[in-house]
Design an enzyme around this catalytic site. Sequence first.
Site, PDB file in Angstrom:
ATOM      1  N   ASP A   1       9.456 -14.704 -13.320  1.00 23.76           N
ATOM      2  CA  ASP A   1       8.038 -14.354 -13.221  1.00 23.76           C
ATOM      3  C   ASP A   1       7.146 -15.584 -13.320  1.00 23.76           C
ATOM      4  O   ASP A   1       6.035 -15.601 -12.773  1.00 23.76           O
ATOM      5  CB  ASP A   1       7.655 -13.377 -14.340  1.00 23.76           C
TER       6      ASP A   1
ATOM      7  N   GLN B   1     -12.514  -4.044  -2.184  1.00 24.71           N
ATOM      8  CA  GLN B   1     -13.527  -4.882  -1.529  1.00 24.71           C
ATOM      9  C   GLN B   1     -12.985  -6.270  -1.185  1.00 24.71           C
ATOM     10  O   GLN B   1     -13.365  -6.861  -0.173  1.00 24.71           O
ATOM     11  CB  GLN B   1     -14.801  -4.978  -2.371  1.00 24.71           C
TER      12      GLN B   1
ATOM     13  N   GLU C   1      13.336  -3.850  -7.717  1.00 28.16           N
ATOM     14  CA  GLU C   1      12.560  -5.070  -7.527  1.00 28.16           C
ATOM     15  C   GLU C   1      13.232  -6.218  -8.280  1.00 28.16           C
ATOM     16  O   GLU C   1      13.465  -7.289  -7.727  1.00 28.16           O
ATOM     17  CB  GLU C   1      11.141  -4.855  -8.047  1.00 28.16           C
ATOM     18  N   HIS C   2      13.523  -6.002  -9.550  1.00 25.28           N
ATOM     19  CA  HIS C   2      14.224  -6.982 -10.379  1.00 25.28           C
ATOM     20  C   HIS C   2      15.547  -6.370 -10.833  1.00 25.28           C
ATOM     21  O   HIS C   2      15.575  -5.228 -11.284  1.00 25.28           O
ATOM     22  CB  HIS C   2      13.420  -7.335 -11.641  1.00 25.28           C
TER      23      HIS C   2
ATOM     24  N   GLN D   1       9.062  -5.481 -18.731  1.00 24.59           N
ATOM     25  CA  GLN D   1       8.655  -4.835 -17.489  1.00 24.59           C
ATOM     26  C   GLN D   1       7.754  -3.642 -17.761  1.00 24.59           C
ATOM     27  O   GLN D   1       6.775  -3.392 -17.052  1.00 24.59           O
ATOM     28  CB  GLN D   1       9.887  -4.379 -16.715  1.00 24.59           C
TER      29      GLN D   1
ATOM     30  N   GLU E   1      17.360  -1.885  36.328  1.00 19.38           N
ATOM     31  CA  GLU E   1      16.274  -1.302  35.528  1.00 19.38           C
ATOM     32  C   GLU E   1      15.080  -0.911  36.409  1.00 19.38           C
ATOM     33  O   GLU E   1      14.059  -0.466  35.890  1.00 19.38           O
ATOM     34  CB  GLU E   1      15.825  -2.282  34.435  1.00 19.38           C
TER      35      GLU E   1
ATOM     36  N   TYR F   1      -4.532 -12.304  -2.745  1.00 17.39           N
ATOM     37  CA  TYR F   1      -5.248 -11.468  -3.711  1.00 17.39           C
ATOM     38  C   TYR F   1      -4.603 -11.621  -5.083  1.00 17.39           C
ATOM     39  O   TYR F   1      -3.392 -11.425  -5.240  1.00 17.39           O
ATOM     40  CB  TYR F   1      -5.243  -9.994  -3.304  1.00 17.39           C
TER      41      TYR F   1
ATOM     42  N   HIS G   1      10.471  -8.243  38.496  1.00 14.94           N
ATOM     43  CA  HIS G   1      11.270  -9.083  37.610  1.00 14.94           C
ATOM     44  C   HIS G   1      12.389  -9.760  38.408  1.00 14.94           C
ATOM     45  O   HIS G   1      12.634 -10.972  38.274  1.00 14.94           O
ATOM     46  CB  HIS G   1      11.908  -8.246  36.487  1.00 14.94           C
TER      47      HIS G   1
ATOM     48  N   SER H   1       5.670  -1.923 -10.435  1.00 16.09           N
ATOM     49  CA  SER H   1       6.741  -2.865 -10.743  1.00 16.09           C
ATOM     50  C   SER H   1       7.901  -2.169 -11.465  1.00 16.09           C
ATOM     51  O   SER H   1       7.726  -1.137 -12.124  1.00 16.09           O
ATOM     52  CB  SER H   1       6.178  -3.983 -11.617  1.00 16.09           C
TER      53      SER H   1
ATOM     54  N   ASN I   1      -3.321  -2.808  -7.923  1.00 17.85           N
ATOM     55  CA  ASN I   1      -3.148  -1.413  -8.318  1.00 17.85           C
ATOM     56  C   ASN I   1      -3.015  -0.518  -7.080  1.00 17.85           C
ATOM     57  O   ASN I   1      -2.934  -0.981  -5.948  1.00 17.85           O
ATOM     58  CB  ASN I   1      -4.300  -0.966  -9.223  1.00 17.85           C
TER      59      ASN I   1
ATOM     60  N   HIS J   1       3.896  -3.933 -17.969  1.00 16.48           N
ATOM     61  CA  HIS J   1       3.097  -4.214 -16.776  1.00 16.48           C
ATOM     62  C   HIS J   1       2.046  -3.140 -16.548  1.00 16.48           C
ATOM     63  O   HIS J   1       0.890  -3.429 -16.240  1.00 16.48           O
ATOM     64  CB  HIS J   1       3.991  -4.302 -15.539  1.00 16.48           C
TER      65      HIS J   1
END
Length: 431
Positions: free
Chosen positions: A356, A186, A322-323, A255, A410, A124, A415, A233, A209, A258
């Site tokens: 990036d 969608q 994240e960074h 940053q 067990e 995506y 088994h 982010s 988003n 964003h």
Amino acid sequence: MNIIKYPKRSEWSIIVERPHLDVSQLNVTVQSVLEKIKSEGDAAVIEFESKFDHVNLQSLVVSKEEMDEAERLISDELHHALVLAHHNIAKFHVSQKFDGSKIETQPGVTCWQKSVPIQKVGLYIPGGTAPLFSTVLMLATPAKIAGCDDIILCTPPNREGKVNPAILVAAKIAGVNKIYKAGGVQAIGAMAYGTESVPKVYKIFGPGNQYVMAAKQQVSLHDVAIDMPAGPSEVCVIADETSNAVFVAADLLSQAEHGTDSQVILITTSESFLNKVNDEVKVQLKQLPRKEIASKALDNSKFILVKDKKEAMELSNTYAPEHLIISTNDYEELSEMVINAGSVFLGQYACESAGDYASGTNHTLPTHGYALAYNGVNLDSYNRKVTFQHLTKEGVKNIGPAVEIMAENEQLIAHKNAMTVRLQALKNKAE
């Protein structure tokens, strides 16, 4: 900007909190969209494209003519930049190829792993205010290297029904030719369930988003795997008096632009440097085309003064950014103390923008504290490890009694019996 000086450790849990949003109504909306796509396929996707992206589509498929047109629409400079970035991303990810070795755990017992690509993956790529053609390279390049059979890409069109040409050119460079005009929830639904046009995939990758993130998490419960949970982010910069205030301010703002829900954090041992950066952020902010977005992101952000580097690193590891940018002269020493981070940038010149776009590392990373347990996208993200084992007669003799004892204790007698019949067969032959 929120300035915090010498916080107590008891306050750290509050400091590292991300902005919280009530997503209960959002999740209801996402669920209703997903259900309609699952039952109505292309028709539902086209309907929601009209409603959310304000475009009337006759087909979801990006045609060869549109791919050819895209190459004529971007500049030579951008094309060269995309080729350079793709080369570096490919070079870095090729180095991650797995070579499984056969291990003899006991005489006659051999075990090994084989790396197998996921056959169908969905990517995506957001459009909106900043079409992320760089993310095409980040996601498609390792998918191609891994050997995924089908690489499906969904991205929202503009109001004329056209996909951003740089996204299409990046897709072509990375080797993707199945591209569909679908954005938001969608798109996630189409790839998770499959429609008349969009094939169903086994794993979905990519940022988005809050609606996209909610959709990915919902479909991951029953229908498809996803790369990782994610939130807005973020970046954390660790700096001291040896750092460059202009560079650090630029890193924080890169940053912040964003999105309004992004978060930036500065951790420093120098109060005078903190003040310099604070002043420099105000100067650079005025020059940004996206200054309104960056300004709102700064409301969620913090400048933190700590007593020493050890505390700075401990606070960063608690935050799990994240960074992470370590812009001090002793970055090598501090880098050894990194435990929790998505991607780390070392020294004065390693800006987040390098990762990036074009250094070669992947920019699809865990956010919202998920770096405590998740890593960013890499070649392994597109593969599964299938485990193999082979036992000879000698192997059965060596581990068979242990298997029998463990299974019996067990209370799994079938088994135990699976091994017992083999041991007995070998005993009978020996006699």
